[in-house]
Design an enzyme around this catalytic site. Structure first.
Site, PDB file in Angstrom:
ATOM      1  N   LYS A 117       0.832  -1.027  -0.068  1.00  0.00           N
ATOM      2  CA  LYS A 117       0.100  -0.095  -0.046  1.00  0.00           C
ATOM      3  C   LYS A 117       0.909   1.306   0.022  1.00  0.00           C
ATOM      4  O   LYS A 117       0.665   2.298  -0.693  1.00  0.00           O
ATOM      5  CB  LYS A 117      -0.699  -0.154   1.249  1.00  0.00           C
ATOM      6  CG  LYS A 117      -2.116  -1.043   1.018  1.00  0.00           C
ATOM      7  CD  LYS A 117      -2.900  -1.064   1.874  1.00  0.00           C
ATOM      8  CE  LYS A 117      -4.085  -2.166   1.850  1.00  0.00           C
ATOM      9  NZ  LYS A 117      -4.828  -2.524   2.987  1.00  0.00           N
ATOM     10  N   LYS A 201      -5.451 -11.259  -8.099  1.00  0.00           N
ATOM     11  CA  LYS A 201      -6.657 -11.707  -7.440  1.00  0.00           C
ATOM     12  C   LYS A 201      -7.734 -10.426  -7.911  1.00  0.00           C
ATOM     13  O   LYS A 201      -7.537  -9.631  -8.423  1.00  0.00           O
ATOM     14  CB  LYS A 201      -6.575 -11.611  -5.746  1.00  0.00           C
ATOM     15  CG  LYS A 201      -6.171 -10.175  -5.388  1.00  0.00           C
ATOM     16  CD  LYS A 201      -6.405 -10.181  -3.727  1.00  0.00           C
ATOM     17  CE  LYS A 201      -6.326  -8.861  -3.471  1.00  0.00           C
ATOM     18  NZ  LYS A 201      -6.906  -8.156  -2.086  1.00  0.00           N
ATOM     19  N   LYS A 204     -11.102  -5.213  -4.775  1.00  0.00           N
ATOM     20  CA  LYS A 204     -11.973  -3.735  -4.989  1.00  0.00           C
ATOM     21  C   LYS A 204     -10.991  -2.801  -5.521  1.00  0.00           C
ATOM     22  O   LYS A 204     -11.086  -1.918  -6.601  1.00  0.00           O
ATOM     23  CB  LYS A 204     -12.473  -3.394  -3.585  1.00  0.00           C
ATOM     24  CG  LYS A 204     -13.671  -4.036  -3.128  1.00  0.00           C
ATOM     25  CD  LYS A 204     -13.899  -3.771  -1.865  1.00  0.00           C
ATOM     26  CE  LYS A 204     -14.782  -4.851  -0.943  1.00  0.00           C
ATOM     27  NZ  LYS A 204     -14.223  -4.644   0.452  1.00  0.00           N
TER      28      LYS A 204
END
Ligand code: TYM
Length: 337
Positions: A117, A201, A204
């Protein structure tokens, strides 16, 4: 059936960052529904965790409501499981503060999801992101969870929760916290539902979700656009990742006969990806359509949603307060004078 208070405890949560997709369902929610009758379950909406990305108040509100409606539409039953919103249980945040005192910068910085992140959003490397696994550990151990049903992407966070629990137990010479174990639906590995954009994967933030609430037409379009190749040229050839992903998804939503049929077609170099995608889209739709209808029916019933959240919060707080008071006593935060 064992009396409820003697059952093993299950905790899991989902961030309210958008509609639930097939990854959330098959990685987590499907297990929630399966486990609720057998275990004492706490399923929550991780609104505090979602603050790391600074949602607007409106988005946060509607995200929480949506996930709550989706939990219920998927079959999580508030009579069986405790369903609540994370921020309604402030005890979690108090335990988080206490656990932070024994969580070290080095280990937090080394966490894969933190590094990932921080790389994706170098302008928003906030302390909440760094201590994300500590808050997650607090969510889990505050109810003394034995099992945590999550997808593979949460494996490391769960290992951190075990580490923090072990550390606390050692430090205070008391086996207060059981070590939470991952739970997978079929007793095998934790799963990763792939996206249909070639690699990685479904997620969102990956922008490749197929959502439970999505309309049939839109699902068909997404599946028909899935990345493929020009087809196998040798019998029994190994599948490249995009094709493997198509088969993985089919393995999740379609019947074993359907999967076997397309496997044979692939292995004998006769496969027509267009046919396979059409079949996959229809199988996804027959699975999502009934859930979609329920979501649409529940999501506007604010009185019901708010009652479920309120009752869930009361039960979750009771369990959390019990543990927190034991923790404070062990640390010496209880007043003896
Ligand atoms: P979140 O909101 O990213 O995802 C919710 C759940 O969905 C699973 N999942 C997947 N499983 C398989 N394949 C995929 N493609 C896929 N995408 C998502 C996730 O593994 C997860 O189970 N940190 C958590 C929320 C959380 C939590 C907790 C979970 C906060 N506290 C305590 C368990 C216990 C998260 O961000 O999940």
């Amino acid at each position: 059936m064992t009396e409820k208070k003697h059952r093993k405890i299950v905790v899991s949560g989902i961030r309210p960052t958008g509609n639930l997709h097939l990854g959330n369902y098959f990685g987590a929610v499907r297990s929630f529904v399966k486990m609720q009758s057998e275990y004492q379950c706490y399923f929550f909406i991780a609104d505090l965790h979602s603050l790391t990305t600074h949602p607007t108040p409106e988005n946060l509100q509607s995200g929480v409501k949506q996930v709550l409606a989706e939990y219920l539409a998927c079959g999580i039953d508030p009579e069986q499981a405790t369903i609540f919103i994370q921020s309604d249980v402030p005890e979690v945040v108090e335990l988080y503060t206490l656990l932070n005192m024994n969580a070290y910068l080095g280990e937090l910085e080394r966490t894969t999801s933190f590094k990932e992140k921080a790389r994706q959003n170098p302008d928003n490397v906030n302390a909440g992101l760094l201590t994300y696994p500590v808050l997650m550990a607090s969510d889990i151990i505050i109810h003394k969870a034995n099992f945590v049903p999550v997808g593979k992407d949460q494996q490391q966070n769960l290992e951190m929760a075990r580490k923090f629990a072990t550390r606390f137990n050692h430090m205070y010479g008391h086996r207060l916290f059981p070590l939470p174990k991952p739970f997978s639906f079929d007793g095998k590995d934790m799963i990763k539902v792939p996206g249909l954009d070639g690699s990685g994967k479904m997620g969102k933030s990956e922008g490749n979700g197929i959502f439970l609430v999505e309309e049939a037409g839109s699902i068909r379009k997404k599946v028909m656009r899935a990345v493929t190749d020009s087809g196998p040229t040798m019998m029994n050839q190994q599948k490249p990742e995009p094709i493997r992903n198509l088969f993985t998804l089919m393995g999740i939503v379609s019947s074993p006969e359907t999967v076997a049929f397309f496997e044979d077609q692939y292995n004998s170099c006769q496969i027509r990806y267009g046919d396979m995608k059409k079949q996959l889209a229809e199988d996804i739709i027959s699975f999502t359509e009934p859930i979609r209808e329920k979501i649409l029916a529940i999501r506007n019933d604010e009185a019901y949603l708010s009652r479920v959240a309120r009752e869930g919060a009361d039960k979750a707080r009771e369990s959390a307060a019990r543990t927190l008071s034991e923790v404070k006593k062990l640390i010496g935060l209880n007043r003896l004078w």
